[in-house]
Design a protein around this motif. Sequence first.
Motif, PDB file in Angstrom:
ATOM      1  N   HIS A   1       0.831  -1.221   0.000  1.00 35.75           N
ATOM      2  CA  HIS A   1       0.000   0.000   0.000  1.00 35.75           C
ATOM      3  C   HIS A   1       0.860   1.264   0.000  1.00 35.75           C
TER       4      HIS A   1
ATOM      5  N   LYS B   1      -8.850 -10.085  -4.464  1.00 34.36           N
ATOM      6  CA  LYS B   1      -9.056  -9.421  -5.763  1.00 34.36           C
ATOM      7  C   LYS B   1      -8.800  -7.909  -5.706  1.00 34.36           C
ATOM      8  N   PRO B   2      -9.314  -7.197  -4.681  1.00 35.35           N
ATOM      9  CA  PRO B   2      -8.986  -5.765  -4.594  1.00 35.35           C
ATOM     10  C   PRO B   2      -7.482  -5.513  -4.428  1.00 35.35           C
TER      11      PRO B   2
ATOM     12  N   ARG C   1      -5.923  -5.774  -7.773  1.00 33.84           N
ATOM     13  CA  ARG C   1      -6.163  -4.553  -8.566  1.00 33.84           C
ATOM     14  C   ARG C   1      -5.200  -3.443  -8.140  1.00 33.84           C
ATOM     15  N   MET C   2      -4.955  -3.339  -6.822  1.00 34.38           N
ATOM     16  CA  MET C   2      -4.019  -2.338  -6.334  1.00 34.38           C
ATOM     17  C   MET C   2      -2.614  -2.602  -6.875  1.00 34.38           C
TER      18      MET C   2
END
Length: 399
Positions: free
Chosen positions: A116, A157-158, A161-162
């Motif tokens: 992140h 899944k998110p 995508r990141m």
Amino acid sequence: MEKKHILIICQHFYPENFRINDMAYEWVKRGYKVTAVTGTPNYPTGKYFPGYSWFKNTKETHNGVDIYRIPLIAPGHTKLGLVLNYYSFPFFGFWWQLFSRIKADEVFMFETSPMHQCKVGVRFAKRHKIPCYLYVQDLWPENLEMITGIHSPIIIKPIERMVRYIYKGCTHLWGTSPSFVDAIRKYVDPSEHDKVSFWPQYAEEFYQPLPKKKHKGFNVIFTGNIGQAQGLEILPLAARKIREQGIKDIRFTIVGDGRARKSFEESITENGVWDMFEFAGRVTPQEVPALLATGDAAFLSFADDELFAKTIPAKLQSYMACAMPIIASAKGETARVIKEADCGICSDIGDAEELACSILAMSKLSEEKLAKLGNNALKYNKEHFDKKTLMDEMDTYLR
């Protein structure tokens, strides 16, 4: 001519011990202006370092690098703390990059978990229309799945995508092993596979062979973070098997600290082998070579997860630069390097019986044969992980 300005964005930096510190100092020596944006230091204990907090030492200069610290929640020893730690840097970093007046020519991100953190660098580079480089230390979402045990598509899944968003926003990416390169390319458009390449970690110059210190018995030494990923619980199991054979002259020295130290010590207690272990605690990297000189062989291991078959750990280069024979509980890339270098013995991850046999086999080698293994490690390190050669290669991208 004005110096080119590299903006390093990474969650961990000095006084935490990561190789990005040395890379930054080297860039200063090579004539770059270097600024590092990082968090409040807390690794590996999960607690803020003395003298640091959200409001203390938020700006300093070290070895020519200007360091700016944005707020970061220390993880402590709870899962909630770890989650807050993962999200606090990108949260505060989002506001930082909106209002920062730093003018850089390029962004360089050193990605340890969590990934992140890289959103901060990608956004900054896009806003300022400058190149963005990423050196991947931890694979995501694989690392997240390993740490948390979560495999639900609703969560993963998110994250995927990141990862694709971050990789797409980078001018060039490097992986620490050939297997890392393959794993990274899974999230990169095939037309952009050429922007992903292999760039191994190197050992800083202070990692070098020192005269061996005489001691009784055979001493196996481990240095570094004591975390879940290291899988050190196998060592007390192997020690017990050695003890059961009536052998009493093998000892283990553990240098370092980390979130899994308590469970590691509990494993030593459960196996009744405390008399075979000694803890040297947390030391500076510069102190490590002298401690390695007290050992006959250096040890590294991994937890039993396929992710680690793709990994070449930074401590491997450090051991090799100090001409240490290596005993490993590993597979994949690490096993390949040890075999190619002919510098030690590698047993399979999680096999305590095989590890015990490896330790016993190396303990029976003569001083001459141990020295040969160490020299093989040093030679391989110079041929494949030489700092100057690697930093010269990096220069071709940055300049």
